[in-house]
Design a protein around this motif. Sequence first.
Motif, PDB file in Angstrom:
ATOM      1  N   UNK A  49      16.950  16.138  53.960  1.00  0.00           N
ATOM      2  CA  UNK A  49      17.972  15.275  54.554  1.00  0.00           C
ATOM      3  C   UNK A  49      17.966  13.956  53.794  1.00  0.00           C
ATOM      4  N   UNK A  50      19.131  13.557  53.323  1.00  0.00           N
ATOM      5  CA  UNK A  50      19.273  12.244  52.706  1.00  0.00           C
ATOM      6  C   UNK A  50      19.379  11.267  53.875  1.00  0.00           C
ATOM      7  N   UNK A  51      18.313  10.515  54.085  1.00  0.00           N
ATOM      8  CA  UNK A  51      18.223   9.612  55.226  1.00  0.00           C
ATOM      9  C   UNK A  51      19.148   8.407  55.075  1.00  0.00           C
ATOM     10  N   UNK A  52      19.174   7.842  53.845  1.00  0.00           N
ATOM     11  CA  UNK A  52      20.032   6.686  53.628  1.00  0.00           C
ATOM     12  C   UNK A  52      20.394   6.551  52.163  1.00  0.00           C
ATOM     13  N   UNK A  53      21.505   5.876  51.930  1.00  0.00           N
ATOM     14  CA  UNK A  53      21.967   5.519  50.584  1.00  0.00           C
ATOM     15  C   UNK A  53      22.385   4.060  50.687  1.00  0.00           C
ATOM     16  N   UNK A  54      21.509   3.156  50.214  1.00  0.00           N
ATOM     17  CA  UNK A  54      21.711   1.722  50.421  1.00  0.00           C
ATOM     18  C   UNK A  54      22.138   1.055  49.112  1.00  0.00           C
ATOM     19  N   UNK A  55      23.324   0.444  49.103  1.00  0.00           N
ATOM     20  CA  UNK A  55      23.809  -0.207  47.880  1.00  0.00           C
ATOM     21  C   UNK A  55      23.158  -1.577  47.691  1.00  0.00           C
ATOM     22  N   UNK A  95      18.286   5.697  47.238  1.00  0.00           N
ATOM     23  CA  UNK A  95      18.404   6.941  48.004  1.00  0.00           C
ATOM     24  C   UNK A  95      17.061   7.262  48.650  1.00  0.00           C
ATOM     25  N   UNK A  96      17.056   7.309  49.984  1.00  0.00           N
ATOM     26  CA  UNK A  96      15.839   7.636  50.731  1.00  0.00           C
ATOM     27  C   UNK A  96      15.976   9.035  51.297  1.00  0.00           C
ATOM     28  N   UNK A  97      14.975   9.877  50.998  1.00  0.00           N
ATOM     29  CA  UNK A  97      14.939  11.247  51.505  1.00  0.00           C
ATOM     30  C   UNK A  97      13.968  11.287  52.685  1.00  0.00           C
TER      31      UNK A  97
END
Length: 128
Positions: A49-55, A95-97
Motif C-alpha cells: 500500500x502506498x501510504x503517502x505521496x508528499x510533494x 513516497x512512503x510505503x
Amino acid sequence: MSAGAFAQAKKAEDVIKFKELAYDFGKIKQGTPVSHEFEFTNISSSPVIIESAVPSCGCTTPVKPEGAVAKGKDDKITAGFNAANVGPFNKSITIKVAGVDLPVQLKITGEVMTADKYEAPKSTKSGR
C-alpha cells in the motif's frame, strides 16, 4: 555475522521498483500544467500500500494508487506540476510505503518559460 546485520531498515526500493526515479519536463510554457506518470512494479512477496505521496511544495500534486497493489502488479504515481512561476524547477515527491521504514523520492525538473520566450523561434544558437 551479528544479528545487527539483519536488522537493517527496510527501504521502499525493497518492495516497489520504479522504471525511473526522475523526469525532466524540459522547457514548458508558463501557466500550462504538465504531468508525468512514474510507473512501478510491486516486487515484494505480498500486496503493498502506498501510504503517502508528499510533494516538496504546493506547486506539485501527486496522485497515488488507492488500495493495495498486488504482488507482481504494476501501478503508477502521477506527478502534476502547475508551471505558475518562471524559471528552472527541481521538485521532489516522497513516497512512503506502508510497513517500510525508508521512503523513496521521485524528482521532477524542468524550466518554466514565459509565453514570449517559449514561442520565440529557436533560430539563435549559442555556445560556439
